[in-house]
Design a protein around this motif. Structure first.
Motif, short mmCIF file in Angstrom:
data_model
loop_
_atom_site.label_atom_id
_atom_site.label_comp_id
_atom_site.label_asym_id
_atom_site.label_seq_id
_atom_site.Cartn_x
_atom_site.Cartn_y
_atom_site.Cartn_z
N ARG A 280 0.83 -1.21 0.00
CA ARG A 280 0.00 0.00 0.00
C ARG A 280 0.87 1.26 0.00
O ARG A 280 0.60 2.22 -0.72
CB ARG A 280 -0.90 -0.03 1.23
N LEU B 206 2.46 1.66 -3.43
CA LEU B 206 1.51 2.17 -4.43
C LEU B 206 1.31 3.67 -4.23
O LEU B 206 1.24 4.43 -5.19
CB LEU B 206 0.17 1.44 -4.31
N ARG C 27 3.86 5.66 -5.76
CA ARG C 27 3.90 5.45 -7.21
C ARG C 27 5.16 4.69 -7.66
O ARG C 27 5.70 4.95 -8.73
CB ARG C 27 3.86 6.79 -7.95
N VAL D 131 -1.28 2.61 -11.62
CA VAL D 131 -1.81 1.25 -11.79
C VAL D 131 -2.81 1.24 -12.95
O VAL D 131 -3.63 2.16 -13.09
CB VAL D 131 -2.50 0.78 -10.49
N GLY E 31 1.32 -1.67 -13.30
CA GLY E 31 1.36 -0.21 -13.41
C GLY E 31 2.23 0.23 -14.56
O GLY E 31 2.82 -0.58 -15.27
#
Lengths: 369, 369, 369, 369
Positions: free
Chosen positions: C140, C143, C146, C151, C264
């Motif tokens: 998490r 993400l 980035r 994504v 991604g």
């Protein structure tokens, strides 16, 4: 135009034939190759295999291959005990020699082969194919650029299970006349990788063991097994690095395993021949919270994968390694630098194996030279 | 004596050439193969590649290959849009055809190809190589003997990352004139596996997506991407089994992944093309406390691995699949049963792809037939 | 001093008890926790388990737990159909609620639970433990920064094999009164991960299937199975990302699999709950020739692993996830921000499941809201 | 009612506290456990940790813990050099002792500990947690039933990378006063597994190496490193089996690896502590064409996994191993048979480590006894 002779039509004979058939189509940068003459003890089989393998003729006498004036290079793929006589004869006949490993069961014979090669001025190369894979070749490049810093520890294991069945009857490989056992069968392969990646071995301390001390013979009696199915060796490299080399031909579950662990001051590298189209790399230059072994699939940027396939992740096969080796041999014959193990280094590999055996007999550390 | 023509000298042209060069040496049970004539738009290149690939001659006009009287079979490895004209001409010239997949961008053209094949009475086979690997072929055998009972669920994914870079400029593959996108590029491959292992697809429900809605052009402006890099499809097989098929050509990290999950009433089977020399099997017949996926390495008892290598765990490569396919083609030409996808099944594969596209356009389940 | 009540002494009851027993020793930063009162329909069992689990008393009436004035928070771990009545009563009695997922079989009941939570002003959290693992929590974070860019594609699968035996008799889970089948059993888990990592789902297109259309009853007759053991769902997230969600409770060989693939613009991330102490990361910022999935082992720098073990590579267990969740709950009760799924998001998860079922019934895409 | 004392509040102190807190809730079959008294050199910290860990009181004097009349058993988790004095005092005070491994830096001290244990008649157990995992315990059961026949070869490796950074400054672990290095840090762990699975070691031949011969001190000067970060040992077991044991604390990329390879006459078993919730089994009783390593996930039928979780594939964590060990200790105290390493076997483990060191010093094979 390179004229090729081949002696032997077993597994490795076929493998050489496939390589000679494909090397030009794969690489494109070599001249024409003519498959001239195939030798095989059984003359009828020789003719048949010559047809299948794409050779112009076949004969039952290996000397006629070696003496064939249309031939420049001879592939020798017969059982090991025949290598010395054939290789020396071929070199003396002015042919380049591409001989399967190991050179010879007896060290003195291997020395004679090297002497013949030196006298001849011809190329005398050995079939150490595992050093040719794109993953291994790329690992070599990464080590040279110090991606994992200075290497400080090595572990290499080669395991198969073709002798693992305790119910298999006593056969010639269980008799001491066949040599030491797993040490002869296998040790040259991991050593070829160590030599290629790190240089020579300086000292060894070897233990050997027999999983099955006796085996049944055909008449139902027990016979003592004289060879050793496993060998475990403490090693020191000439460059000062310590590690271990282990071989086992009775390791149930292992099929073509050659597992390599390389530890350095800035990372480590792992490889296993059973998954030869990948290797693993750990580098401390990755951010600390996301450091981990990268599973890197063989790809066109791992030389010479791109000569076979232009897309990553599709994989080369075992026979492709021999095509690469063949290409290196042709480069070498043409005078270019090549990535090959020739007789001089091959002899050192075999010297190391003999030192391991002596270490076991004397139960002590032995200097290779 | 089989006379061979080859059209195209790109990746797949070279792959066919390697197969034709090696098939007899590998299998031994086929007659002589003569590499006669190579066609390639660039006449000079044609001659050069003919030399490298072992063909007797090369020419800049593909029709001269097809009409060459010494040729019995033609490998067609040109871009897809040329397949219909070439294949139909070859069939009409009385040659067997070995055409790379897919048959044609337009379904009507593929139908015309099948019609020509039927008229000709010649063999018309497609280059679906992934069905030829020893692991896949062994899986097929295991399914036939119901080792995992009745199959009840399927998942297949094919992913690569060659379109994944968002900074790559707009190119022809981003224009709708190239087709739907990943669906065209990839879907035939997983479908070839599904057809081989389970039969035909009856219904599909497809979603597609674009990771990057626009891309830069060479002049720096943005241009809308018209194709879809991923497709996710709910599928029903004619045999009643449900599952999913997914393809993605912008899946960073995936190189040659074709992941297959097969669930049955007594076990399951997993396969991934990135590790094509192994597969995984789970069976409920194992004792409960030791049930687990077995990682099974390709071995001589997985047909036709033993024709390449007599020892397990050493691995075939991508190009070897084409040699196996070539051998099946030769068997088929000789009238023997063969493991091949011919035009009739190939057309059904393409019908299925078109049904997927229609399902997406109409946002509903579509019956394939 | 937090006074704790627990209703239910099955698997999850014990799991909550372990969490309440350990949370302070593990984290150190929370005040004393007193295990006050355990409720369980069987009064005798309640007393016995109270002793084992470290509660001061046990009783056979869950209302006496909820009304116990020494209690501030109630763990509800009974079968799903009892959640609404118990949770609403507890909230109305002014207790914080920690309820196992899902909220309720009927959506209207779940809505009533949320309404009660809002009225009460108390914390009302759900037991979505899989979002608490150090690997998922670190994913998490990655993400959010980035690390794999934007994504653009998702795939999530949750598979087990507890319903896979075709010879097991018909039971209540095969009757439609138990719900849709795998969708109810599992879908909330992958959805909890999607919600945590990416936000809400906007549209769904669902297929379901039954591996075994009939099952034997105890009297030997056949009975039609009414629920679905597998569901395959095309999904669109509110943030525009497309993907698939698949669940299967008859997938032989899968035990606790929750496989997540996240693609991604600059890389991808893989996770599988069966190897929950690791995840895989591919980033295009690695040098091209050494790009590959990194297998990253959970480590102290992956929050809150270090509260359990100060050394990497040693691994947390399933029960540890509930300890982390318990810690988040205590933080939330104290007014601090917490990483938890509360009733408001829980209701959206269940709304999504119901939309999937409706999509299947109507054989079309359905908007979740 | 068992009264528990704990000395030490570091990593292992917390781990013991968690075990004492959870053991009854997990197993249910043990009586009440009272956490009475926690000792820690810093009195203030002792009181604080007593509160966090659930102990009734804390004090700054370990002797007051040992003499506390409400205590029956004492957990000793202090640095190794304090073990002898504390353990002997506790045993002389009539308490059972649960002491972290190894027993003592000096072999004579470990001997004195065993003597004290014998005099006392109390239980004196060591914290060898890795032998407690469900996978290892199940492997032990499988070996006992000869599932892989007679074991004939062993390899065990334990590697971490906490000393791998060449830029870390010289610290006490680099001085010979801390012992031999990796041999002291690690070797007892793999030995605990070997002892548990196969019995004692009879002979050893050891090599050691230093990856970094010097390190910087705080003032910037170089100082020679006196300890060895890696040790490679050829071993012979008392039962006649040969193999190798290797440890390395500077192995970049390895975090908590304990890799075990066990080869037998009918199969083999692999285990790696970094994926402790699975193991691999190869058996020749599988049909030949589908033989392969089974990856077996820990499950309720692998004792005592089911006491933690009733579903397979969900995984125990490192701290759970100590709960299992605690349960074994309580069984042992109650007079039941238990799966534990007590002082007598612990002493033999340490005797083996000292024999390894002597072997290196004398550069020869050394008999352990």
């Amino acid at each position: 135009m390179l004229g090729v002779g081949l002696i032997g039509t077993g597994f490795m004979g076929k493998c050489h034939a496939l390589a000679w058939n494909s090397v030009r189509a794969v690489f494109g940068d070599v001249g024409p190759v003519r498959l001239v003459h195939l030798g095989e003890a059984n003359a009828e089989l020789a003719v048949r295999r010559a047809g299948e393998f794409g050779f112009q003729k076949g004969s039952g006498d290996w000397r006629s291959v070696i003496e064939d004036p249309e031939i420049n290079v001879v592939s020798i793929t017969t059982p090991n005990q025949f290598h010395p006589e054939m290789a020396i004869a071929a070199l003396e006949a002015g042919k380049h020699v591409w001989c399967e490993k190991p050179m010879a069961p007896l060290f003195a014979d291997a020395e004679a082969m090297l002497a013949a090669a030196k006298r001849s001025g011809k190329v005398a190369a050995l079939g150490y194919n595992y050093i040719q894979g794109p993953a291994i070749r790329h690992i070599r490049r990464l080590l040279a650029e110090r991606i994992i810093g200075e290497v400080n520890h090595l572990r290499i294991e080669m395991d198969e299970d073709f002798m693992a069945d305790p119910d298999a009857l006593f056969n010639w490989k269980h008799a001491s006349s066949s040599g030491y056992g797993a040490l002869d069968d296998f040790a040259v392969h991991p050593l070829s990788l160590l030599f290629t990646l790190f240089g020579r071995v300086s000292r060894v301390m070897c233990d050997m063991s027999r999983p099955y001390p006796t085996r049944k013979t055909e008449d139902g009696s027990d016979r003592a097994v004289e060879t050793f199915d496993s060998a475990s060796v403490l090693i020191h490299m000439e460059n000062g690095v310590a590690g271990t080399l282990q071989v086992n031909r009775s390791a149930w579950g292992r099929k073509g395993r050659i597992s390599l662990q390389i530890f350095g001051s800035k990372g480590s590298i792992l490889f296993d021949q059973e998954r030869a189209n990948e290797f693993q790399l750990y580098v401390t230059s990755d951010r600390k919270t996301e450091q981990g072994y990268r599973t890197i699939l063989a790809a066109p940027h791992h030389e010479p994968y791109d000569r076979f396939i232009p897309a990553p992740g599709h994989g080369l096969g075992f026979n492709d390694l021999k095509i690469i080796e063949c290409h290196e041999l042709i480069k070498r014959i043409s005078g270019a630098p090549a990535h090959l193990i020739e007789f001089a280094d091959g002899l050192e590999i075999e010297r190391t194996v003999h030192a391991m055996a002596r270490s076991y007999q004397e139960q002590r550390w032995v200097d290779v030279r």
